[in-house]
Design an enzyme around this catalytic site. Structure first.
Site, PDB file in Angstrom:
ATOM      1  N   LYS A 184       0.977   3.835  11.509  1.00  0.00           N
ATOM      2  CA  LYS A 184       1.707   5.052  11.166  1.00  0.00           C
ATOM      3  C   LYS A 184       2.533   5.493  12.372  1.00  0.00           C
ATOM      4  O   LYS A 184       1.986   5.764  13.442  1.00  0.00           O
ATOM      5  CB  LYS A 184       0.725   6.159  10.775  1.00  0.00           C
ATOM      6  N   ARG A 225      -6.817   2.131  -1.415  1.00  0.00           N
ATOM      7  CA  ARG A 225      -6.987   1.487  -2.725  1.00  0.00           C
ATOM      8  C   ARG A 225      -7.804   0.205  -2.614  1.00  0.00           C
ATOM      9  O   ARG A 225      -8.478  -0.177  -3.553  1.00  0.00           O
ATOM     10  CB  ARG A 225      -5.624   1.222  -3.349  1.00  0.00           C
TER      11      ARG A 225
END
Length: 584
Positions: free
Chosen positions: A365, A442
């Protein structure tokens, strides 16, 4: 009188399983620790098979390093709050602050600038017209979010406060906000004893009063809570008691206030877990917190914590791929609630994303708005699940079995970590090409959902701070829900209306799945920016048995309050309400 306590929670924080010295304790993570100590709290063994020499040295180094520089949290006892649902003359009530919830309609005045509302009229008469005069000067009209606190002589209370409820207060959230606003006013004025009533209480239906009293109580408890565990100095709350006036008394009120107390204890745990920094709340510590819940409510809970080798035996390659880079090993958490008496009629599962820190992996990030400094809250889903477990352990609903499941780990960067282009195999045999290591939540949920289906449950709700796309779509206050089941959607929406939490149903557009096709595996894990929240939900759907009713809640927005720089405890009260709707 019903006594409600924002119950203090003793939490065990582990930096290593061998230490016995006392100490103290997540993109999402809440947890409140009034006591920290090292050591196991259940007879649950975390058995790890022998590691290679190189890996063993690396793990030992990690354990030693993890104990350095950790903040010692303050030990703060929450206030004991008494809620008296009794009839009291407002003029004669003696205390520090009398708070009156008013709608815009309640603030209407006649041609002589006097209140038309009978309760406000009575107070104003006792104050010689000063209340109506001051409200006009303060431009207070009763709008939601407005409040004014005045120190006026003439009443038994030292101060009187008017709290705006909006055009017409009817939703749970309005009364919860009344409790929170009163707690905030008590804090600013250092009030110890507070009373709360409604200007329209005489027109309130009797059947609504217990629910309203419960919502006010919830707001007051949560409004009083201040997570200052990691501050060098903290101020103890002055608020000691709250009287709820005019909403009746008796067993039904007592029952509702007790329920509010239980739910608040779960929300406070959830907030504390999310607020805790990643150098304190590791996957192992999160597992210990789950084990503590099972220990505290051992009459209804059992706990199973799976280590790396046990997860390998279950072929959880998707989850373990995310965890591979971190020196803090993953812990797969499974709590099981069974009612103390009676038959089980419904089996449910609550699955929470448990990334105690998300660096993004090799797709690290970067840049403004990436929120890497807040990635401690990427375990907000697991905090909601464990907070609900704590509340339900006290409520003990009948007829329902509930499985609380968290695949806890960190998404870090190292030579052992998963790389873009790697192919992982989930526990249901499906293969996943990793096109973005920052689409990691996920991957952990995939194996958690397969595991949940294998427990024989009929319905699953998963919660995750899954996508920034959902924040873009719905903003910071609303969670997106995805489900192919109309019945489950109605159930959860009904629960959210009772809890006052905001949800919005999003489409499961099957045509979008085309972007998730891989040339070398069954699917990729990231399909690009457009429709990102929908694509993520479609990914999760691949790991749920078609016979199981399933809902995904993307809570990336409401997990955190940017203004207060604090966790919200979102999802816990809705989950508790949903479980109760499924109980006999």
């Amino acid at each position: 009188m019903a006594v409600i306590r924002a119950a203090s929670t003793s939490l065990t924080l582990l930096a290593s399983t061998s230490s016995s010295s006392p100490s103290r304790y997540c993109h999402c993570c809440p947890s409140l620790f009034t006591k920290f100590r090292f050591g196991p709290i259940l007879n649950i063994s975390f058995a790890f098979k022998p590691l290679s020499s190189r890996k063993a040295k690396r793990m030992a180094h990690s354990t030693a390093r993890a104990t350095l520089g950790l903040t010692q949290a303050n030990k703060i006892d929450p206030p004991k709050i008494s809620f008296a649902a009794k009839e009291i003359d407002l003029v004669q009530w003696k205390g520090d602050l009398l708070a009156v919830g008013v709608t815009e309609k309640d603030m209407a005045k006649d041609d002589n600038s006097k209140f038309k509302n009978s309760i406000l009229q009575k107070l104003d008469l006792q104050l010689g017209g000063l209340l109506s005069e001051a409200s006009s000067e303060e431009d207070f009209t009763g709008k939601a979010g407005q409040s004014t606190v005045l120190r006026l002589p003439g009443l038994g209370s030292k101060r009187v406060g008017l709290i705006g409820l909006g055009a017409a207060a009817s939703a749970t959230v309005a009364y919860r906000n009344l409790g929170e606003a009163t707690a905030a006013a008590a804090k600013s004025t250092q009030a110890s004893n507070v009373a709360i009533t409604l200007a329209s209480v005489e027109r309130t239906p009797a059947e609504s009063k217990p629910v309203i009293a419960s919502a006010i109580a919830t707001g007051a408890i949560l409004g009083t809570f201040d997570d200052s565990r990691f501050k060098s100095e903290s101020q103890k709350p002055a608020l000691k008691s709250v009287d709820i006036i005019g909403l009746g008394s008796g067993p039904e009120i007592e029952k509702k206030l007790k329920y509010a107390d239980h739910v608040c204890s779960g929300i406070i745990l959830g907030k504390e877990l999310v607020n805790a920094p990643a150098n304190v709340l590791t996957p192992g510590v999160l597992a210990e917190e789950a084990s503590r819940i099972a220990s505290e409510y051992s009459d209804v809970f059992t706990a199973k914590i799976l280590d790396v080798e046990q997860c390998k035996e279950l072929k959880m390659g998707s989850y373990l791929g995310v965890a591979a880079a971190s020196t803090n090993p993953p812990h797969f958490i499974h709590l099981c609630y069974k009612p103390p008496n009676g038959k089980v009629k419904t089996k449910l599962a609550l699955v929470g994303k448990g990334l105690t820190f998300d660096s993004g992996g090799y797709n690290i990030k970067t840049g403004a708005g990436c929120l890497i400094e807040l990635m401690k809250f990427d375990m907000g889903g697991s905090a909601a699940v464990l907070g609900a477990a704590k509340a339900l352990g006290q409520i003990k609903p009948a007829g329902v079995e509930v499985h609380f499941i968290v695949a806890a780990c960190e998404n870090m960067i190292s030579g052992t970590g998963m790389r873009p282009g790697d192919i992982l195999t989930a526990s249901n045999g499906k293969t996943i090409e990793v096109t973005n290591t920052d689409a990691e939540g996920r991957l952990t949920l995939a194996d958690a959902l397969v595991y949940a289906c294998n427990q024989g449950v009929e319905k699953i709700v998963d919660l995750a701070t899954l996508t920034g796309a959902c924040i873009v779509a719905l903003g910071p206050s609303i969670a997106g829900i995805f489900t192919p089941s109309e019945d489950l959607a109605k159930e959860v929406f009904g629960a959210s209306e009772a809890s006052g939490e905001k949800l919005w149903r999003m489409p499961l557009e099957e045509s979008y799945w085309e972007s998730m096709k891989s040339g070398v595996a069954d699917m990729v894990n990231s399909g690009g920016r457009q429709g990102g929240a929908i694509i993520a939900a479609l990914f999760l759907k691949q790991f749920v048995d078609e016979k199981v009713q399933w809902m995904h809640i993307d809570m990336a927005g409401p997990v955190w309050n940017d203004k207060k720089k604090n966790a919200t405890g979102f999802g816990i009260s809705t989950l508790v309400e949903w479980v109760l709707k499924n109980s006999s």
